[in-house]
Design a protein around this motif. Structure first.
Motif, PDB file in Angstrom:
ATOM      1  N   LEU A  65       0.824  -1.208   0.000  1.00 48.42           N
ATOM      2  CA  LEU A  65       0.000   0.000   0.000  1.00 48.42           C
ATOM      3  C   LEU A  65       0.863   1.265   0.000  1.00 48.42           C
ATOM      4  N   PHE A  66       1.849   1.316   0.893  1.00 49.78           N
ATOM      5  CA  PHE A  66       2.645   2.529   1.032  1.00 49.78           C
ATOM      6  C   PHE A  66       3.611   2.745  -0.135  1.00 49.78           C
ATOM      7  N   TYR A  67       3.989   1.672  -0.814  1.00 51.61           N
ATOM      8  CA  TYR A  67       4.874   1.829  -1.965  1.00 51.61           C
ATOM      9  C   TYR A  67       4.092   2.090  -3.238  1.00 51.61           C
ATOM     10  N   GLU A  68       2.861   1.599  -3.290  1.00 60.49           N
ATOM     11  CA  GLU A  68       2.050   1.745  -4.498  1.00 60.49           C
ATOM     12  C   GLU A  68       1.532   3.168  -4.636  1.00 60.49           C
ATOM     13  N   SER A  69       0.973   3.707  -3.558  1.00 53.85           N
ATOM     14  CA  SER A  69       0.411   5.054  -3.627  1.00 53.85           C
ATOM     15  C   SER A  69       0.420   5.683  -2.248  1.00 53.85           C
ATOM     16  N   LYS A  70       1.259   6.690  -2.090  1.00 48.33           N
ATOM     17  CA  LYS A  70       1.328   7.359  -0.799  1.00 48.33           C
ATOM     18  C   LYS A  70       0.011   8.083  -0.491  1.00 48.33           C
ATOM     19  N   ARG A  71      -0.632   8.612  -1.533  1.00 48.52           N
ATOM     20  CA  ARG A  71      -1.896   9.299  -1.333  1.00 48.52           C
ATOM     21  C   ARG A  71      -2.953   8.340  -0.782  1.00 48.52           C
TER      22      ARG A  71
END
Length: 630
Positions: A65-71
């Motif tokens: 999750l955190f690497y795919e999209s920080k938003r």
């Protein structure tokens, strides 16, 4: 009342004065509005939480999750935080059996499972960027960005990273992500799960770091059984390991722990203690083991001093990094090691003094040169003087030697009873006094008294020279040096008449007084014999210090050449013609000066080199046929 209190806490409604029917209607409307908002919050949270449920989504199982999209990661965190607030509201208004609450709890469990996975992945995948060295160089324990407003979009993240290197940027982002997750899990009641993951991964990094630095668990018996060479290598390795550990390993871990768990001092302390305590005690326990060993080696003193220096220099950092009550054992272990090292240093100083006093060698040094005990002792003391700041602390409260055993001529002569020399000065002066007293005893082994004085002058001059060219000059002071320089002159003054007295005695006290030809011939004959005897005897003597050597040669040579020149110029004509003069006068005044230039190099002995032999033969022949210079 509880229900009203919770409502007030969440919405802070005002309560104007209405009629009973109006108030009832208003209350109903607010409840409907609240239920609607609760449903919307749960539905919104369900959408993003279920999207990242690894049990139901193949995409979520293989994607971070955190690497795919920080938003989207920030949206996930916000949704979980809102869900948590909603759950508190449901408990206060509808009780723990509410269907909405059950659904929210299931979603919360799913969300926490996801965040645990993300927390673990960030810690694992960023081992290189979250290693203590990277963390410690990036920050001096500054707070990580704690507000989600710092991460409104990816552009702001890129802008923040422009000011630091790529590695530092990754490290900074990872630390911030970890803090977001930790804050969320702690607020949601999942602090234990968060701490468990953090402790396992970070402790493995610290343990691995300590292992790679060569720090291992040793017992006192194991250290005692080690050969000195092996132990010496381990001490050298420890000195480097201590430096790295304090500059990066423990410092970096404390910084990371402080920033990730900035919202909870208790959690911060618990994590750092469990991660670092064992390794730190292992590190700072080694010096105590070394201090307890009974092995004696001249090098041990300096290794012990180096370890003491390393811990004392880092003491403030040790107190800061291990400031928690639960890490007090680390501070105590460090302090115990300092105390043990201090005791060992005092014991080694006593051993050093004992070694000097027990030196029983009776071998006379050829030519009155430097004794090995003088050289080795002064090498030792000059190296010790480089640790004067540390030794000042260690021996400041060490009782000085009894005054009755300290001759004032060797040590300090205070101007008044109130003036006292520093403890370190007294101790070093005492050790040199022990050496000088020992040398005084060795000088008595010389059958030639003149040689014993030359021996004392040479060795004391070496002591003074080493004092002047090292930190000993600051420890002992100029007064000490001046007094001992006077002693060297006293020794050389005693040497001169004993070594050259017969030569001076061969000439009349008044060299220009008129005497008979027979008396003049007899004086020249006596001078030839006594000078040759003294020259060959003193030619085997040695004065290693060039300044002292020149001073002795100038002192003797000037007086003798002046006396002989006056006698020579006055009476050369009274011994007869040139042929007769050659029979009685073998040296001109210039010859005497030239012969003195060869003295005190120790070049003549029974086992001398071929070069020395050839020089010796040359001078012997020259003495036999020295031309008369008229």
């Amino acid at each position: 009342m509880p229900r009203k209190g919770m409502r007030s806490l969440c919405f802070s409604p005002r309560t104007p004065s209405f009629s009973t029917s109006e108030s009832t209607a208003s209350s109903t409307n607010r409840r409907r509005f609240s239920e609607s908002m609760i449903e919307q919050t749960i539905d919104a949270a369900a959408t993003i939480i279920m999207k990242w449920d690894a049990d139901t989504s193949a995409y979520a199982k293989v994607t971070s999750l955190f690497y795919e999209s920080k938003r989207e990661a920030l949206q996930f965190i916000r949704s979980v935080n809102e869900l948590q607030k909603t759950m508190h509201l449901l408990v206060s208004e509808q009780g723990s059996r509410s269907e909405k609450l059950v659904r929210a709890q299931i979603l919360m469990q799913t969300a926490m499972k996801r965040l645990q996975k993300e927390f673990y992945q960030i810690l694992s995948m960023n081992r290189a960027h979250l290693d203590p060295e990277s963390v410690s160089t990036r920050s001096s324990r500054t707070s990580a960005r704690s507000s989600t407003s710092d991460f409104d979009d990816d552009d702001e993240i890129r802008t923040a990273g422009d000011s630091i290197s790529e590695i530092e940027e990754v490290s900074s982002m990872a630390m911030s992500d970890l803090k977001l997750i930790a804050d969320c899990m702690i607020a949601s009641g999942y602090a234990k799960e968060c701490m468990h993951i953090y402790k396992i991964i970070r402790k493995s990094i610290i343990d691995e770091g300590i292992y790679k630095l060569g720090i291992e668990k040793l017992s006192s018996s194991q250290v005692n059984k080690m050969e000195w060479d092996v132990l010496d290598l381990k001490i050298k390795n420890w000195l480097e390991a201590e430096k790295i550990s304090m500059r990066t390993l423990f410092t970096g871990e404390r910084i990371l722990c402080d920033q990730v768990f900035a919202t909870s001092d208790l959690i911060k302390e618990s994590c750092f203690t469990e991660i670092s305590k064992e390794a730190a005690i292992l590190l700072f326990g080694f010096p105590e083991l070394v201090a307890k060993t009974k092995k004696y080696s001249p090098e041990k003193m300096f290794r012990v001093l180096d370890m003491y220096s390393a811990i004392s220099e880092d003491w403030k950092e040790i107190e800061t990094i291990f400031s928690f009550e639960s890490t007090s054992t680390v501070r105590l272990q460090s302090l115990d090691s300092l105390v043990r090292l201090s005791e060992s240093i005092r014991s080694l100083l006593i051993d050093f003094e004992s070694t000097i006093q027990k030196d029983s060698s009776k071998t006379m040094i050829p030519g009155g040169g430097l004794h090995p005990l003088t050289i080795s002792s002064m090498n030792y003391l000059t190296l010790l003087a480089d640790y004067s700041n540390i030794l000042t602390d260690i021996i400041s409260d060490w009782p000085p030697p009894a005054k009755s055993t300290l001759p004032a001529s060797f040590l300090f002569s205070p101007d008044s009873e109130d003036s006292k020399a520093p403890a370190i000065s007294v101790r070093f002066a005492w050790l040199i006094l022990v050496l000088l007293c020992k040398l005084d005893g060795k000088a008595k082994h010389y059958k030639d008294v003149s040689l014993s004085y030359l021996f004392l002058a040479n060795n004391l001059q070496h002591v003074i020279s080493r004092v002047r060219t090292s930190n000993l000059q600051y420890i002992l002071g100029e007064e000490w040096i001046t007094k001992h320089e006077a002693k060297v002159k006293q020794f050389t003054s005693n040497y001169e008449p004993l070594a050259w007295g017969e030569v001076f005695a061969s000439l009349p006290e008044n060299p220009t007084a008129p005497i008979t030809a027979s008396k003049a011939k007899d004086c020249f004959r006596k001078f030839n014999a006594s000078f040759e005897k003294a020259y060959w005897k003193q030619r085997s003597c040695i004065v290693p210090d060039s300044k002292l050597r020149e001073e002795i040669k100038v002192s003797i040579g000037t007086k003798l050449v002046t006396l002989y020149r006056d006698f020579y110029n006055t009476h050369i004509s009274t011994v007869g013609d040139e042929r007769s003069a050659r029979l009685f006068v073998r040296f001109s005044p210039e010859d005497i000066g030239n012969y003195f230039s060869d003295l005190f190099y120790g070049t003549v002995s029974s086992g001398s080199s071929s070069t020395s032999s050839s020089v010796s033969s040359h001078h012997r022949r020259q003495m036999q046929r020295s031309p008369l210079r008229v």
